[in-house]
Scaffold this active site. Structure first.
Site, short mmCIF file in Angstrom:
data_model
loop_
_atom_site.label_atom_id
_atom_site.label_comp_id
_atom_site.label_asym_id
_atom_site.label_seq_id
_atom_site.Cartn_x
_atom_site.Cartn_y
_atom_site.Cartn_z
N HIS A 212 0.85 -1.18 0.00
CA HIS A 212 0.00 0.00 0.00
C HIS A 212 0.90 1.24 0.00
O HIS A 212 1.50 1.58 1.03
CB HIS A 212 -0.91 0.01 1.24
CG HIS A 212 -1.95 -1.06 1.22
ND1 HIS A 212 -3.03 -1.04 0.36
CD2 HIS A 212 -2.10 -2.19 1.97
CE1 HIS A 212 -3.79 -2.10 0.57
NE2 HIS A 212 -3.25 -2.81 1.54
N HIS B 81 -0.86 -6.61 -5.43
CA HIS B 81 -0.99 -7.86 -4.67
C HIS B 81 -0.34 -8.97 -5.49
O HIS B 81 -0.44 -9.00 -6.72
CB HIS B 81 -2.46 -8.18 -4.44
CG HIS B 81 -2.73 -9.63 -4.14
ND1 HIS B 81 -3.18 -10.53 -5.11
CD2 HIS B 81 -2.58 -10.36 -3.00
CE1 HIS B 81 -3.31 -11.72 -4.56
NE2 HIS B 81 -2.95 -11.65 -3.30
N ARG C 1 1.79 -20.11 -4.43
CA ARG C 1 1.56 -21.10 -3.39
C ARG C 1 1.52 -22.51 -3.97
O ARG C 1 1.28 -22.72 -5.17
CB ARG C 1 0.24 -20.82 -2.67
CG ARG C 1 -0.96 -20.80 -3.62
CD ARG C 1 -2.17 -20.15 -2.99
NE ARG C 1 -3.29 -20.08 -3.94
CZ ARG C 1 -3.42 -19.10 -4.84
NH1 ARG C 1 -2.55 -18.12 -4.90
NH2 ARG C 1 -4.45 -19.10 -5.67
N GLY D 251 -5.38 -20.70 10.77
CA GLY D 251 -4.11 -20.01 10.54
C GLY D 251 -3.90 -18.85 11.50
O GLY D 251 -4.74 -18.52 12.33
#
Length: 304
Positions: free
Chosen positions: A100, A110, A114, A263
């Site tokens: 940001h 962004h 993964r 998480g």
């Protein structure tokens, strides 16, 4: 942990360090490093490294998180396309980041890469990859969006001419605020549950996305970070950041996966901006740059 997943972990941790080093070189502010481990006895086991830069002259908040977790049961957000793996034990690792910027003329970015591996009922390990990057500007600069998309296209070119258009469309459809009927930004590329190639080729494609984040984004930062701005631009930036928060909390599968699987909440929410605002039925004045962004620029379109 197998040799295959070890090499993915090593790559992801190296990627995190390369990216944070590049941001510190531009901003001059060091990242706070928070290494964490899930306590024994919790359902989800694992560890990670959250790195966060806050209050810098260029980046108001920049978070880059690495996580590697294991659990006894895949959460619903991970099995909506693979019902045969519902309830399977799993291992997941990735790097996720959101930057940001302080200057409203610099876009937010962004990126996430993964890998997820699950053990099916017959004992077979099923592995798939995901990733992508997307750009969320506050002011409309055509050349910035074109540069970002061109870099994404070129990164994916070695894996087939179909990948950029497929993943560009996927990104447009995914980063969409259904409750607003509005795109989050100008998109980029996004893929999930990907296992069309063998392990090595799928891993290479994931690396291509991660390795090109800096090339796609940092030239835009350096071009715009010293642009003068005032209270009007700042207020509009904070208002548009509110949309970012809405998407992450309401629609983002990664956020849902992290929270549903137990998480680490502080790390999962590192994508949130430090400040944002909401205004009831806000509508930018016709003919202004703010109106151009929302009415003409943040739309599904071919940038290349």
């Amino acid at each position: 942990m197998s040799t295959d997943t070890t090499q993915v972990r090593d790559y992801l941790q190296g990627l995190q360090q390369r990216i944070t080093g590049a941001l510190t070189a531009v901003d001059g502010t060091e990242f706070l490093t928070d290494a964490w481990q899930k306590p024994e006895g919790e359902i989800l086991q694992g560890n990670g490294i959250t790195q966060i830069l806050e209050g810098g002259p260029v980046f108001e908040r920049a978070g880059v998180g690495f996580s590697h977790v294991r659990g006894p049961k895949l959460p619903p957000s991970a099995t909506q396309h693979r019902p045969e793996l519902s309830g399977a034990p799993f291992e997941a690792m990735g790097v996720s980041l959101v930057f940001h910027p302080r200057n409203p003329y610099v876009p937010t970015v962004h990126m996430n890469v993964r890998m997820l591996a699950a053990t099916a009922a017959d004992g077979q390990v099923v592995t798939w990859f995901g990733g992508g990057m997307d750009l969320t500007p506050y002011y409309a600069f055509e050349e910035d969006a074109v540069h970002f998309h061109r870099t994404c296209r070129d990164a994916l070119a070695p894996f087939g001419d179909d990948k950029y258009p497929r993943f560009k469309q996927w990104c447009d459809e995914y980063f969409f605020l259904k409750h607003r009927n509005e795109q989050r930004g100008v998109g980029g590329v996004f893929f999930d549950d990907f296992s069309e190639f063998a392990f090595e080729q799928s891993f290479a494609m994931m690396r291509a996305v991660g390795d090109n984040l800096l090339a796609a984004y940092m030239p835009l930062v350096k071009k715009r970070m010293n642009t003068p701005y005032g209270e009007r631009e700042r207020n509009f930036q904070l208002y548009r950041r509110g949309r970012y928060v809405e998407f992450n909390l309401v629609w983002d599968r990664g956020t849902h996966f992290g929270l549903q699987s137990g998480g680490r909440t502080e790390s999962i929410l590192l994508s949130m901006p430090p400040l944002c605002s909401w205004s009831y039925q806000h509508a930018p004045e016709a003919g202004t740059p703010e109106a151009e962004l929302t009415q003409k620029f943040i739309t599904r379109r071919a940038w290349l």
